[in-house]
Design an enzyme around this catalytic site. Structure first.
Site, PDB file in Angstrom:
ATOM      1  N   TYR A 130      -0.111  -2.066 -12.453  1.00 48.09           N
ATOM      2  CA  TYR A 130      -1.576  -1.674 -12.380  1.00 48.09           C
ATOM      3  C   TYR A 130      -1.615  -1.517 -14.102  1.00 48.09           C
ATOM      4  O   TYR A 130      -2.953  -0.740 -13.789  1.00 48.09           O
ATOM      5  CB  TYR A 130      -2.171  -1.073 -11.749  1.00 48.09           C
ATOM      6  CG  TYR A 130      -2.270  -1.983 -10.242  1.00 48.09           C
ATOM      7  CD1 TYR A 130      -2.447  -2.613  -9.866  1.00 48.09           C
ATOM      8  CD2 TYR A 130      -1.792  -1.092  -9.234  1.00 48.09           C
ATOM      9  CE1 TYR A 130      -2.519  -3.219  -8.369  1.00 48.09           C
ATOM     10  CE2 TYR A 130      -1.130  -1.879  -7.796  1.00 48.09           C
ATOM     11  CZ  TYR A 130      -1.166  -3.218  -7.968  1.00 48.09           C
ATOM     12  OH  TYR A 130      -1.000  -2.813  -6.607  1.00 48.09           O
ATOM     13  N   GLY A 160       0.683  -1.186   0.091  1.00 48.09           N
ATOM     14  CA  GLY A 160      -0.076  -0.123   0.117  1.00 48.09           C
ATOM     15  C   GLY A 160       1.256   1.300   0.322  1.00 48.09           C
ATOM     16  O   GLY A 160       0.606   2.478  -0.079  1.00 48.09           O
ATOM     17  N   ARG A 179      -5.911   3.188 -15.316  1.00 48.59           N
ATOM     18  CA  ARG A 179      -6.334   3.907 -14.365  1.00 48.59           C
ATOM     19  C   ARG A 179      -7.085   5.369 -14.326  1.00 48.59           C
ATOM     20  O   ARG A 179      -7.852   5.769 -13.581  1.00 48.59           O
ATOM     21  CB  ARG A 179      -5.139   3.876 -13.794  1.00 48.59           C
ATOM     22  CG  ARG A 179      -4.195   2.817 -13.218  1.00 48.59           C
ATOM     23  CD  ARG A 179      -2.546   2.726 -12.410  1.00 48.59           C
ATOM     24  NE  ARG A 179      -3.020   2.765 -11.297  1.00 48.59           N
ATOM     25  CZ  ARG A 179      -3.070   3.983 -10.846  1.00 48.59           C
ATOM     26  NH1 ARG A 179      -2.641   5.299 -11.707  1.00 48.59           N
ATOM     27  NH2 ARG A 179      -2.790   4.617  -9.368  1.00 48.59           N
ATOM     28  N   TYR A 206     -10.294   5.110 -12.215  1.00 50.59           N
ATOM     29  CA  TYR A 206     -10.078   5.989 -10.694  1.00 50.59           C
ATOM     30  C   TYR A 206      -9.228   7.812 -10.263  1.00 50.59           C
ATOM     31  O   TYR A 206      -9.096   8.206  -9.921  1.00 50.59           O
ATOM     32  CB  TYR A 206      -8.665   5.947  -9.825  1.00 50.59           C
ATOM     33  CG  TYR A 206      -8.194   4.117  -9.521  1.00 50.59           C
ATOM     34  CD1 TYR A 206      -9.110   2.969  -9.023  1.00 50.59           C
ATOM     35  CD2 TYR A 206      -7.530   3.331 -10.693  1.00 50.59           C
ATOM     36  CE1 TYR A 206      -9.019   1.801  -9.530  1.00 50.59           C
ATOM     37  CE2 TYR A 206      -7.262   2.391 -10.656  1.00 50.59           C
ATOM     38  CZ  TYR A 206      -8.262   1.410 -10.204  1.00 50.59           C
ATOM     39  OH  TYR A 206      -7.905  -0.073  -9.712  1.00 50.59           O
ATOM     40  N   PRO A 250       4.893  -4.862  -0.879  1.00 46.69           N
ATOM     41  CA  PRO A 250       4.663  -3.908  -1.716  1.00 46.69           C
ATOM     42  C   PRO A 250       4.852  -4.245  -2.893  1.00 46.69           C
ATOM     43  O   PRO A 250       4.997  -5.740  -3.470  1.00 46.69           O
ATOM     44  CB  PRO A 250       6.112  -3.402  -1.393  1.00 46.69           C
ATOM     45  CG  PRO A 250       7.098  -4.343  -1.524  1.00 46.69           C
ATOM     46  CD  PRO A 250       6.152  -5.517  -0.659  1.00 46.69           C
ATOM     47  N   GLY A 251       3.524  -3.152  -3.631  1.00 43.81           N
ATOM     48  CA  GLY A 251       3.373  -3.753  -5.222  1.00 43.81           C
ATOM     49  C   GLY A 251       3.649  -2.175  -6.219  1.00 43.81           C
ATOM     50  O   GLY A 251       4.802  -2.326  -6.511  1.00 43.81           O
ATOM     51  N   CYS A 283     -14.451   3.191 -27.763  1.00 44.05           N
ATOM     52  CA  CYS A 283     -16.070   3.893 -28.159  1.00 44.05           C
ATOM     53  C   CYS A 283     -16.877   4.192 -26.486  1.00 44.05           C
ATOM     54  O   CYS A 283     -17.678   3.471 -26.469  1.00 44.05           O
ATOM     55  CB  CYS A 283     -17.078   3.139 -28.832  1.00 44.05           C
ATOM     56  SG  CYS A 283     -16.094   2.844 -30.601  1.00 44.05           S
ATOM     57  N   GLU A 284     -15.749   5.108 -25.700  1.00 47.65           N
ATOM     58  CA  GLU A 284     -16.566   5.844 -24.856  1.00 47.65           C
ATOM     59  C   GLU A 284     -15.772   6.451 -24.448  1.00 47.65           C
ATOM     60  O   GLU A 284     -14.617   7.298 -24.301  1.00 47.65           O
ATOM     61  CB  GLU A 284     -15.536   4.535 -23.432  1.00 47.65           C
ATOM     62  CG  GLU A 284     -16.346   3.006 -23.557  1.00 47.65           C
ATOM     63  CD  GLU A 284     -16.976   2.464 -21.912  1.00 47.65           C
ATOM     64  OE1 GLU A 284     -17.589   3.128 -21.221  1.00 47.65           O
ATOM     65  OE2 GLU A 284     -16.618   1.458 -22.405  1.00 47.65           O
TER      66      GLU A 284
HETATM   67  N1  LLP Z   1      -1.670  -7.198  -0.134  1.00 48.53           N
HETATM   68  C1  LLP Z   1      -3.002  -6.803  -1.037  1.00 48.53           C
HETATM   69  C2  LLP Z   1      -3.886  -7.904   0.571  1.00 48.53           C
HETATM   70  C3  LLP Z   1      -3.347  -6.308  -1.951  1.00 48.53           C
HETATM   71  O1  LLP Z   1      -4.689  -6.086  -1.987  1.00 48.53           O
HETATM   72  C4  LLP Z   1      -2.784  -5.062  -2.000  1.00 48.53           C
HETATM   73  C5  LLP Z   1      -2.851  -4.754  -3.783  1.00 48.53           C
HETATM   74  C6  LLP Z   1      -1.511  -5.604  -2.269  1.00 48.53           C
HETATM   75  C7  LLP Z   1      -0.629  -5.657  -1.482  1.00 48.53           C
HETATM   76  C8  LLP Z   1      -0.145  -4.064  -3.183  1.00 48.53           C
HETATM   77  O2  LLP Z   1      -0.604  -3.271  -2.611  1.00 48.53           O
HETATM   78  P1  LLP Z   1       0.417  -2.072  -3.500  1.00 48.53           P
HETATM   79  O3  LLP Z   1       1.627  -1.889  -3.011  1.00 48.53           O
HETATM   80  O4  LLP Z   1       0.866  -1.982  -4.325  1.00 48.53           O
HETATM   81  O5  LLP Z   1      -0.392  -0.457  -3.064  1.00 48.53           O
HETATM   82  N2  LLP Z   1      -5.357  -1.225  -9.398  1.00 48.53           N
HETATM   83  C9  LLP Z   1      -5.265  -0.414  -8.200  1.00 48.53           C
HETATM   84  C10 LLP Z   1      -4.618  -0.474  -6.611  1.00 48.53           C
HETATM   85  C11 LLP Z   1      -4.896  -2.107  -6.396  1.00 48.53           C
HETATM   86  C12 LLP Z   1      -4.463  -2.556  -5.075  1.00 48.53           C
HETATM   87  C13 LLP Z   1      -5.448  -3.465  -4.527  1.00 48.53           C
HETATM   88  N3  LLP Z   1      -4.542  -4.587  -3.712  1.00 48.53           N
HETATM   89  C14 LLP Z   1      -4.362   0.802  -8.658  1.00 48.53           C
HETATM   90  O6  LLP Z   1      -4.108   0.796  -9.785  1.00 48.53           O
HETATM   91  O7  LLP Z   1      -3.902   2.081  -8.470  1.00 48.53           O
END
Ligand code: LLP
Length: 445
Positions: free
Chosen positions: A403, A267, A343, A347, A305-306, A374-375
């Site tokens: 993402y 997150g 995105r 969002y 982290p993602g 087409c949107e």
């Molecule tokens: N762990 C869990 C259980 C999660 O659900 C997520 C993200 C992460 C880790 C990784 O979170 P990060 O570090 O990437 O914030 N599609 C959206 C983001 C969706 C996140 C879903 N869960 C976007 O493009 O902003």
């Protein structure tokens, strides 16, 4: 009840010993101009677009590795495993890059498990499995792969896990994903830590569930996990959540459970603007917040982290197809669309958009930058001031490494983009462009 993070308890980052800094020290961004041309590290983007076509995702391996190392360094004082959230970018080459450096993985499906297996098999033992709706076949595959931990999100899932583990005769290490009821101050679609969300188990119920899990011989209470949302820029909510988790762990240990891991989820947010961004400082603040929340509680810390690892490593390169004016509005229509990067549509997310070759002169244009789908929701930016580009020119949507490709679709029967990984001076095609034949392959007429 919402838990507002108290302003009083919030320690100002600048007041923290060892983390004080006057001005941000930006780490080099991978996408920089050399002369008039935009590069990813030492590779010029325009020739890549010529060779592989557009839309084209380009990623910097160096940036991904260095972000991973920032985490390794900031958490060095505590036993930890960085379990990269596969959903942010699940391309095999990126998983291999991280896995070979010792990363674990946070997965949410049997599909992501298979990706980890294919990309870097030894990493399977560093996998945590999250998700609110795991199916028996996914649990079975993860049990057989001997993953590190199942993050269980409901009592029903715990029963299913116990049943599958017994059936296969494989012990399952589990953590309850608790919902700490902490407000994360992010977009409502990606906030997960409040009691009104579908995620996790109310933290107040957790102790009783760990107690009742003791009756299942094939279940091993191994950890406690939490994840409060995504793109969180302030670190105090993380501290608040972990404080609650640490307190639960204390109780669980007193109850006789051998809790070894605390999973803090993912997150941590990035800056999508072009302002200087001090990533190292951000990770240090994050680590300090988690430590503050954990207090004296010892545990192996798992991190998921993602975005922080991959977002700023990637750009989506696209060509301007058409310039037009409707009423008083200018539109630039690109060959990338919402199916490539959803995105902004989903969002209202901001991505910087820059020309791949700087046009001569300083003239700018205010335009909506949109795709051909087409949107009316198919937009990348509205009323954006951009260098005066024209049809045929290339532009790059920055910070698109997370993402982007993983949320791409075939909407409007558009094939998904190709992907390039830049490693040093080498640009490697890591995914070819999807063809019409690929798209039709699963259909039966
Ligand atoms: N762990 C869990 C259980 C999660 O659900 C997520 C993200 C992460 C880790 C990784 O979170 P990060 O570090 O990437 O914030 N599609 C959206 C983001 C969706 C996140 C879903 N869960 C976007 O493009 O902003």
């Amino acid at each position: 009840m919402k838990t507002a993070v108290s302003k009083k308890s919030a320690v100002k980052p600048s007041a923290r010993k060892g983390t004080a800094r006057k001005t941000p020290v930006p780490q080099a961004r991978p996408f920089q101009y050399k002369g008039l041309d935009l590069y990813c590290d030492s590779v010029s983007l325009a020739p890549l677009a010529e060779q592989y076509g557009t839309p084209l995702y380009v990623y910097s391996a160096d940036q991904i590795s260095s972000r991973f190392q920032l985490f390794q360094k900031a958490f060095a004082a505590r036993p930890h495993t960085v379990c990269y959230a596969v959903k942010a970018n699940s391309s095999l080459s990126i998983l291999r890059l991280l896995g070979s450096q010792g990363a674990g993985f946070d997965i949410v499906s049997g599909g992501e498990l298979e990706r980890v297996r294919k990309a870097h098999k030894p990493s399977l033992r560093r996998v945590v499995f999250s998700g609110v709706g795991k199916q028996a076949w996914e649990i079975d595959a993860a049990l057989k792969a001997d993953i590190l931990q199942f993050n269980v999100e409901s009592e029903m899932e715990l029963d299913l896990l116990a049943q599958r583990a017994e059936q296969l005769g494989i012990r399952a290490r589990f953590a309850l994903r608790v919902n700490p009821d902490v407000f994360a101050e992010t977009h409502p679609y990606i906030s997960t830590g409040l009691s009104e969300h579908k995620f996790g188990i109310a933290i107040t119920k957790a102790r009783a569930i760990y107690r009742s899990a003791a009756k299942f011989k094939w279940l091993e209470p191994y950890g406690v996990s939490v994840h409060i949302g995504s793109q969180i820029r302030k670190v105090d909510p993380f501290a608040a959540a972990l404080e609650r988790v640490a307190s639960l762990v204390r109780y669980l240990r007193r109850d006789g459970h051998d809790i070894r891991a605390i999973d803090a989820g993912g997150g941590l947010g990035i800056d999508y603007s072009d302002a200087p961004f001090d990533a190292a400082h951000q990770v240090e603040r994050y680590a300090a917040a988690l430590e503050k929340g954990l207090g004296a509680e010892s545990a192996h810390l798992l991190l998921e982290p993602g975005r922080f690892l991959v977002a700023q490593a990637g750009a989506l390169v696209t060509r301007v197809l058409v310039a037009k004016k409707n009423g008083s509005k200018n539109f630039l229509i690109t060959d990338a669309a919402m199916n490539d990067l959803i995105r902004p549509a989903l969002y209202h997310a901001h991505h910087e958009i820059v020309p791949v070759r700087k046009p001569s002169g300083k003239a700018t244009l205010t335009a909506d930058i949109v795709g051909p789908v087409c949107e009316s929701g198919d937009f990348f930016a509205r009323d954006r001031v951009i260098a005066r580009v024209k049809p045929g020119d290339l532009v790059a949507l920055l910070d698109a490494g997370a993402y982007g490709m993983t949320q791409a679709s075939n909407y409007n029967s558009r094939g998904r983009a190709a992907e390039i990984l830049v490693e040093g001076s080498q640009a490697k095609l890591i995914r070819r462009r999807e063809t019409m034949r690929d798209q039709l392959a699963t259909e039966i007429l």
